[in-house]
Write a protein that holds these residues in place. Structure first.
Motif, short mmCIF file in Angstrom:
data_model
loop_
_atom_site.label_atom_id
_atom_site.label_comp_id
_atom_site.label_asym_id
_atom_site.label_seq_id
_atom_site.Cartn_x
_atom_site.Cartn_y
_atom_site.Cartn_z
N UNK A 30 46.88 29.74 37.16
CA UNK A 30 48.01 29.00 36.63
C UNK A 30 48.36 29.51 35.23
N UNK A 70 50.38 27.66 31.98
CA UNK A 70 51.02 26.46 31.45
C UNK A 70 51.59 26.79 30.06
N UNK A 125 52.79 24.84 26.34
CA UNK A 125 52.68 23.62 25.56
C UNK A 125 53.49 23.76 24.27
N UNK A 154 53.34 18.19 22.53
CA UNK A 154 53.66 17.90 23.92
C UNK A 154 52.47 18.16 24.83
N UNK A 155 52.59 17.67 26.06
CA UNK A 155 51.59 17.99 27.07
C UNK A 155 51.84 19.37 27.64
N UNK A 156 51.22 19.65 28.74
CA UNK A 156 51.31 20.96 29.38
C UNK A 156 52.35 20.94 30.50
N UNK A 161 53.71 23.23 33.75
CA UNK A 161 53.36 24.33 34.62
C UNK A 161 54.51 25.33 34.70
N UNK A 167 52.19 29.46 39.42
CA UNK A 167 50.85 29.40 39.97
C UNK A 167 50.70 30.47 41.04
N UNK A 185 48.94 28.82 27.98
CA UNK A 185 47.57 28.74 28.47
C UNK A 185 47.48 29.26 29.90
N UNK A 204 38.78 18.87 42.21
CA UNK A 204 39.22 20.11 41.59
C UNK A 204 39.24 19.96 40.08
N UNK A 205 39.06 21.08 39.38
CA UNK A 205 39.18 21.07 37.93
C UNK A 205 39.75 22.40 37.49
N UNK A 206 40.40 22.37 36.34
CA UNK A 206 40.96 23.58 35.76
C UNK A 206 40.11 24.01 34.57
N UNK A 244 40.54 26.39 31.31
CA UNK A 244 41.60 27.02 30.54
C UNK A 244 41.06 28.08 29.59
N UNK A 245 41.94 29.03 29.26
CA UNK A 245 41.67 29.92 28.16
C UNK A 245 41.99 29.23 26.84
N UNK A 246 41.79 29.94 25.75
CA UNK A 246 41.99 29.34 24.43
C UNK A 246 43.43 29.38 23.98
#
Lengths: 115, 112
Positions: free
Chosen positions: A34, A36, A38, A42-44, A46, A49, A90, A101-103, A105-107
């Motif tokens: 994925x 994303x 930001x 704000x939130x993320x 998408x 994908x 991200x 499920x879980x994601x 993330x990179x930094x």
């Protein structure tokens, strides 16, 4: 365990120039990938994908990404950047099992657009 | 169609206190995940709730706990707050085993 590396912390491009944000992942099976975005405070959201199939995926706002299994990469591209694209981006890899499920993330890469 | 909503927007707490954050999932979604995003970092998975049970958990201490209600909304509780708990807490929702999560705007927690 899965991991994601975004080698570029900050990138600055001129408006109208092309953009490529790098993402490398580590995952033991076929990855779900994925991107994303930001904006400040704000939130993320998408952007796109990749689950399977065509390795070049199209997303919203003119973004695309290419999955390259041999390089464990999923780089994000845009042919012509707009000032409104300035934000943090991200990359994430999804780990999906019967138990949920879980994601991971990179930094993140902070994109600045010069007018 | 309302997206994921979170409350409050901002919160300031003192070390040692307890805090509760709330999340309402996107309409039609039954699964809620919580993530912690420290300043300058990517989000880190805390846990996921489905059918009112914790389905999966990340590497967070037991001070972090949660709950999901019959209407699929969720709470994140953090006890004995530490300065390091200061972060943006993001809630994400999805439906069943769908692999696409929708994120809320987050709650900014500051611990002093």
């Amino acid at each position: 365990a899965q991991s994601v590396t975004q080698p570029d912390i900050h990138i600055t491009v001129s408006e109208g120039a092309s953009l490529e944000l790098r993402c490398n992942y580590s995952y033991g099976a076929t990855p779900y990938l994925f991107w994303y975005v930001q904006s400040p405070g704000q939130g993320l959201q998408l952007l796109l994908k990749y689950f399977s199939g065509d390795t070049l995926v199209q997303g919203i706002k003119g973004f695309e990404a290419e999955f390259k299994r041999s390089q464990s990469s999923f780089n994000l591209r845009k042919p012509s950047v707009h000032w409104s694209d300035a934000a943090e981006y991200f990359c994430a890899v999804g780990h999906f099992t019967g138990g949920g499920n879980k994601l991971t993330f990179g930094t993140g890469t902070q994109l600045k657009v010069e007018l | 169609d309302a997206g994921v909503t979170q409350s409050p927007t901002h919160l300031i707490k003192t070390r040692g206190q307890q805090v509760t954050l709330r999340c309402s999932p996107k309409s039609g979604h039954d699964t809620v995940s919580w993530y912690q995003q420290a300043l300058g970092q990517g989000p880190q998975f805390i846990f996921q709730y489905y059918e009112e049970e914790e389905r999966q958990r990340g590497n967070f201490p037991d001070r972090f706990s949660g709950h999901q209600f019959p209407n699929y909304s969720s709470e994140l509780n953090v006890n004995a707050l530490l300065l390091g708990d200061s972060a943006l807490y993001l809630c994400a929702s999805s439906f069943g085993t769908d692999r696409e999560e929708y994120f809320g705007p987050g709650t900014r927690l500051t611990v002093t």
